[in-house]
Design a protein around this motif. Structure first.
Motif, short mmCIF file in Angstrom:
data_model
loop_
_atom_site.label_atom_id
_atom_site.label_comp_id
_atom_site.label_asym_id
_atom_site.label_seq_id
_atom_site.Cartn_x
_atom_site.Cartn_y
_atom_site.Cartn_z
N THR A 78 6.37 18.12 -5.62
CA THR A 78 5.40 17.11 -6.05
C THR A 78 3.98 17.68 -5.98
N ALA A 126 3.58 20.17 -8.66
CA ALA A 126 3.37 19.50 -9.95
C ALA A 126 1.89 19.16 -10.11
N PRO A 129 -0.89 10.59 -0.41
CA PRO A 129 -0.37 9.24 -0.69
C PRO A 129 1.08 9.05 -0.23
N LYS A 151 11.18 1.98 0.32
CA LYS A 151 10.78 2.51 -0.98
C LYS A 151 11.55 3.78 -1.32
N ALA A 167 15.10 2.96 -2.09
CA ALA A 167 15.19 2.38 -3.43
C ALA A 167 15.12 3.48 -4.48
N ALA A 168 14.27 4.46 -4.22
CA ALA A 168 14.12 5.56 -5.16
C ALA A 168 15.40 6.37 -5.26
N ALA A 169 16.08 6.52 -4.13
CA ALA A 169 17.29 7.34 -4.11
C ALA A 169 18.48 6.58 -4.67
N SER A 195 18.47 4.10 -6.94
CA SER A 195 18.25 3.42 -8.21
C SER A 195 19.44 3.66 -9.14
N LEU A 225 7.93 13.52 -9.82
CA LEU A 225 6.99 12.48 -10.26
C LEU A 225 6.22 11.98 -9.05
N PHE A 226 5.00 11.48 -9.29
CA PHE A 226 4.23 10.95 -8.17
C PHE A 226 4.69 9.53 -7.89
N PRO A 227 5.30 9.30 -6.71
CA PRO A 227 5.94 8.00 -6.47
C PRO A 227 4.96 6.84 -6.39
N HIS A 228 3.69 7.15 -6.04
CA HIS A 228 2.73 6.06 -5.87
C HIS A 228 2.02 5.68 -7.16
N HIS A 239 10.41 4.84 -8.87
CA HIS A 239 11.62 4.41 -8.18
C HIS A 239 12.28 3.20 -8.83
#
Lengths: 278, 384
Positions: A161, A164, A182, A261, A264-266, A268, B109-112, B155
């Motif tokens: 990340t 990126a 963040p 969070k 949830a991301a994992a 989905s 991707l930026f999660p926030h 997400h």
């Protein structure tokens, strides 16, 4: 699995909760007791709260404690995050595992030892003990807790990340602030709150490292108790419990929210659901 | 619409620029090597990639293909060598200064940030005016068909959708070259095939040079104009998909790309149009054709693909090579049947036959005595 609690479960839950919270409950109830005698219930009143607020005996130490906690937890957070960055980013350097071990050691070291060691250091260096020395001492042990919490979050952070962000035009520092910070912010806030709470009620290390004129709230309470428990201590304790509870709940909510969070991301929906809409 | 002016003219003369010595490459990798202590990740590698190519780096894990890609992106610095982009050395340039973008395997991707903020991220760093940023984000969302989801967060969407957003984000800055690191590694097989075709379509429309890293040879064959097959930090062959399969440069490439049968032996009699290849194990003589670039005495292997072979009950005298054998194992795959035939050599011969008719095709069972045959021109001699 059976979602209802069994009799065994209910019993152990009750016992466990009672064991932990009955003493606190008694203290809270007795803080509203009118009697001078701390063990004798007469009738409810806010008399001791009133005395606490008019007395002023505790306000000085309370203010000192707040300042110490705030400054030391901010310092501990900054240093703790720096430790985490080193531990998670610099995979190879000589003595790395020793360094990692050393950042965790103060968590299990008896506070008396930490306190004594710091005291000896301050004397040896000829530092005048007082506000600053207490802050340094609190920062020292609190930053270890911070680094443990933040390292755990950093370890599961996907480094690509940050790459990126570099790839999309950020310099190394910008990439950290735009991509990494963040993502690990909830952990940092939770760690800060923990550091604050730890500093707030620390007695042992403070006693060793403080100097003339600097008395924290836990120290004042402890010295009062030695000449017999006064009822206003109950009122004071109740208020501290309220404050610490608020901090603890906020910290745990923050940790939970960021964990939810990530889950949830994992979890989905699988990639195939895309097919229908494409 | 997208600025197609940068796209190279795709004509019959320019579609194979690697055959033209005068063509200017977009990227030229000049004897690059990368050492990690004693370990050589890349060893003295030279490669040219031309504008508009869809170039695949293929190889087993640990072959150095990802390291090479990360060098192009700027995340790794070569120990030696140069990487030229349009003639300019890229090595001293940090990733943020390179006119190259990368799509990460984990998408990163930026999660926030919302999806549109993710795509706008790189454009904001370019200090473009807001209107320009908005229109480019919209353009990218349309390109990957994700306009309706723009306000969502990573997400909240599926893996396939995340892959599209990652692609859109890396294309938004209009890079001269897009690097894709195992872009379909996280997708299931069916979606992967669809995404491959979509990726080719996008590449064709934009004309951007794509460099993809993959360990899936089918994927490389599907999408790429040329494939570089790597092993232990070296290039084994750089060629269009058809050549890597039909004319592999070595035994390694032949075995890595698809299934094959390799016979060991040597040429015992050489004519101008036909050779005798004698098998090392049995001394049996097989017919083969001379292979351009390989002197007859150097030939060590005969490479025959399983689908070029046939299994039959009887031998017909049609000039084919015949080996007598017994069927060891049969794998019925629906469209194909795979026969493992014991021909009395040290190896089992793998033969694949298409089941072109529902019931008419001749089928064989285990322990059947059969002939394995192939035409001499379907075998290929190899010297390494």
């Amino acid at each position: 699995m059976n979602r209802h609690l069994s009799w065994f479960g209910i019993t152990s839950l009750t016992l466990g909760l009672a064991f932990m919270y009955l003493p606190i409950l008694v203290l809270v109830i007795y803080s509203f007791n009118d009697s001078e005698m701390i063990t004798l219930w007469s009738h409810p009143s806010l008399r001791w709260y009133e005395k606490l607020f008019t007395d002023g005996n505790y306000w000085g130490p309370a203010w000192t404690t707040l300042r110490i906690s705030l400054v030391s937890s901010v310092l501990a957070t900054i240093l703790g995050v720096m430790i985490s960055l080193v531990v998670t980013r610099m995979r190879k350097f000589k003595g790395r595992s020793l360094f990692v071990g050393m950042t965790i050691a103060p968590l299990v070291l008896p506070e008396v030892i930490t306190g004594l060691a710091l005291l000896l250091l301050f004397i040896a260096m000829g530092v005048e003990r007082g506000f600053m020395t207490v802050i340094i001492a609190h920062t020292t042990f609190a930053m270890c807790f911070v680094s443990v919490i933040v390292t755990a979050r950093m370890a599961e952070f996907d480094m690509s990340t940050e790459e990126a962000a570099r790839d999309l035009g950020c310099g190394p520092v910008m990439a950290f602030f735009h991509a990494t910070l963040p993502a690990i912010l909830p952990a940092i806030v939770a760690a800060f709150l923990l550091a604050f709470a730890l500093s707030l009620d620390n007695l042992v290390v403070t006693t060793f490292t403080t100097g003339p004129g600097i008395t924290t709230l836990p120290m004042r309470v402890f010295s009062e108790i030695r000449t017999g428990v006064k009822p206003e201590i109950n009122a004071l304790s109740t208020m501290v419990i309220l404050l610490v509870t608020c901090v603890a709940i906020t910290s745990s909510l923050l940790t939970k929210r960021s964990a939810a969070k990530r889950v949830a991301a994992a979890d989905s929906p699988p990639a195939t659901s895309q097919l229908a809409s494409a | 619409m997208l600025a197609l002016s940068e796209a190279p003219a795709v004509g019959s003369e320019t579609s194979t620029p690697w055959t033209n010595a005068q063509a200017t490459p977009l990227v030229e990798i000049r004897s690059v090597s990368k050492q990690y202590g004693d370990f050589t990740a890349i060893g003295d590698l030279s490669l040219k990639i031309y504008p508009g190519e869809f170039f695949a780096l293929l190889g087993p894990s640990g072959c150095g293909k990802s390291t090479l890609l990360r060098m192009l992106a700027g995340f790794e610095t070569p120990t030696a060598g140069e990487i030229l982009l349009n003639g300019e050395d890229m090595v001293p340039m940090p990733p943020e200064k390179r006119p190259v973008n990368m799509m990460f395997q984990s998408y990163a991707l930026f999660p926030h940030l919302t999806l549109e903020q993710n795509i706008a991220f790189g454009l904001k760093r370019m200090k473009l005016p807001k209107g320009e940023i908005d229109s480019r984000v919209e353009e990218m969302l349309q390109l990957v068909q994700m306009t309706t989801q723009a306000k969502r967060k990573p997400h909240q969407i599926s893996g396939g959708q995340r892959q599209r957003i990652a692609l859109a984000r890396s294309l938004a800055r209009r890079p001269k070259m897009l690097l894709l690191d195992e872009p379909m590694g996280a997708l299931d097989k069916k979606l992967r095939r669809e995404t491959q075709l979509e990726l080719m379509d996008i590449q064709h429309r934009l004309g951007t040079t794509f460099v993809i890293v993959t360990h899936d040879q089918e994927e490389a064959m599907t999408v790429a104009s040329r494939i570089a097959i790597m092993d232990h930090g070296k290039l084994m062959q750089v060629a269009p998909p058809i050549d890597t399969y039909e004319t592999p440069a070595s035994r390694y490439v032949a075995e890595f790309v698809g299934d094959t049968n390799i016979f060991t032996g040597s040429v015992t009699a050489a004519g101008s149009s036909a050779l005798d290849f004698t098998l090392e194990v049995s001394g049996q003589s097989l017919n083969a054709l001379p292979q351009p670039g390989i002197a007859a005495p150097d030939a060590r292997y005969l490479n025959v693909r399983p689908e070029k072979m046939a299994v039959s009950k009887d031998r017909v005298d049609d000039g084919s090579n015949y080996l007598r054998g017994r069927i060891d194992e049969v794998a019925y795959l629906g469209n194909l049947s795979t026969y493992y035939v014991d021909v009395g050599l040290d190896q089992r011969v793998l033969v694949q036959m298409t089941n072109s008719q529902r019931f008419g095709s001749e089928r064989f069972a285990e322990d059947d005595n059969v002939w394995v045959s192939w035409y001499p021109q379907d075998g290929q001699l190899l010297d390494r």
